[in-house]
Design an enzyme around this catalytic site. Structure first.
Site, short mmCIF file in Angstrom:
data_model
loop_
_atom_site.label_atom_id
_atom_site.label_comp_id
_atom_site.label_asym_id
_atom_site.label_seq_id
_atom_site.Cartn_x
_atom_site.Cartn_y
_atom_site.Cartn_z
N ASN A 61 7.95 -34.30 78.37
CA ASN A 61 7.39 -34.14 77.02
C ASN A 61 5.95 -34.62 76.97
OD1 ASN A 61 8.53 -36.75 77.29
ND2 ASN A 61 8.75 -37.00 75.09
N GLU A 63 3.16 -35.41 74.05
CA GLU A 63 3.01 -35.58 72.60
C GLU A 63 1.54 -35.46 72.19
OE1 GLU A 63 5.16 -39.13 71.54
OE2 GLU A 63 7.08 -38.15 71.98
N ASN A 64 1.34 -35.36 70.88
CA ASN A 64 -0.01 -35.20 70.33
C ASN A 64 -0.04 -35.84 68.95
OD1 ASN A 64 -2.23 -33.55 68.77
ND2 ASN A 64 -2.59 -33.20 70.93
N CYS A 72 8.34 -30.30 74.21
CA CYS A 72 9.48 -30.97 74.84
C CYS A 72 9.44 -30.77 76.36
CB CYS A 72 10.79 -30.37 74.34
SG CYS A 72 11.14 -30.68 72.62
N GLU A 74 11.82 -29.73 78.30
CA GLU A 74 12.49 -28.50 78.74
C GLU A 74 11.53 -27.32 78.75
OE1 GLU A 74 13.47 -30.74 76.56
OE2 GLU A 74 15.65 -30.84 76.37
N CYS A 112 16.66 -29.53 72.05
CA CYS A 112 16.46 -29.17 70.64
C CYS A 112 16.64 -27.66 70.46
CB CYS A 112 15.08 -29.61 70.17
SG CYS A 112 13.76 -28.50 70.68
N CYS A 115 14.00 -25.35 72.14
CA CYS A 115 14.19 -25.23 73.59
C CYS A 115 15.40 -24.35 73.92
CB CYS A 115 14.34 -26.61 74.22
SG CYS A 115 12.80 -27.55 74.19
N1 THU Z 1 12.18 -34.32 73.32
C1 THU Z 1 12.25 -33.59 74.48
O1 THU Z 1 11.28 -33.55 75.26
N2 THU Z 1 13.40 -32.94 74.74
C2 THU Z 1 14.53 -33.00 73.99
O2 THU Z 1 15.55 -32.41 74.35
C3 THU Z 1 14.53 -33.77 72.76
C4 THU Z 1 13.24 -34.39 72.36
C5 THU Z 1 10.96 -35.07 73.07
C6 THU Z 1 10.10 -34.57 71.93
C7 THU Z 1 9.37 -35.83 71.55
O3 THU Z 1 8.23 -35.97 72.39
C8 THU Z 1 10.34 -36.94 71.86
O4 THU Z 1 11.29 -36.40 72.75
C9 THU Z 1 11.04 -37.53 70.64
O5 THU Z 1 11.65 -36.55 69.89
#
Ligand code: THU
Length: 157
Positions: A61, A63-64, A72, A74, A112, A115
């Site tokens: 993941n 983020e920003n 994410c 995935e 999620c 994804c």
């Molecule tokens: N996140 C993922 O990368 N994959 C998932 O299956 C669930 C959530 C990340 C998104 C965000 O950066 C952090 O987890 C918290 O939600």
């Protein structure tokens, strides 16, 4: 009116019950959690996809500060694979997560909705299911295809 019952199957496994390819993919997903950029949630997710050509591609993941701009693990892995091997089907994806305290999740986390929608597109495009390995230190969920995680999905129009 009648009920429409939708059935999903998820196998619960331990690491040693999996094939060496599956175990290696899980280890790649765990390692990928270390590359995650998660300065806002402090939730570090790693993913690794195994391709039909034998290659593994990782993602994590990112983020920003503009929250919707992040991605994410995935999709990061799936899109990286699509960029490097555009015509190669994805056979498997493994997902692992590390909490703010650095500990790996005991119970698996599940992808999620966005994804899942992306995984459906890849399955549909290559006409083959993607096996999903959701890692937890206590147990691993093994799912034969994204349809078990997203029934009644929107695939075509
Ligand atoms: N996140 C993922 O990368 N994959 C998932 O299956 C669930 C959530 C990340 C998104 C965000 O950066 C952090 O987890 C918290 O939600």
């Amino acid at each position: 009116m009648e009920d429409l019952m939708l059935k999903s199957t998820i196998k619960v496994a331990q690491l040693e019950e999996l094939t060496t390819t599956e175990q290696a993919l899980i280890h790649s997903a765990i390692e990928a959690t270390s590359n995650s950029y998660a300065v806002y949630s402090h939730f570090h997710v790693g993913a690794a996809v195994h391709l039909a050509n034998g290659e593994n591609v990782i993602g994590c993941n990112q983020e920003n500060v503009s929250f919707g701009a992040g991605i994410c693990a995935e999709r990061s892995a799936i899109f990286a694979a699509g960029a490097q091997y555009p015509d190669t089907p994805i056979e498997m994806i493994a997902i692992a997560a590390r909490k703010a305290d650095g500990q790996l999740q005991e119970l698996p986390i599940s992808p999620c909705g966005i994804c899942r929608q992306v995984m459906i597109e890849v399955e549909t495009r290559f006409h083959r299911p993607i096996q999903i390995l959701l890692f937890g230190t206590k147990e691993i969920y093994v799912i034969n295809g994204i349809k078990d995680l997203m029934p009644l999905s929107f695939t075509d129009f």
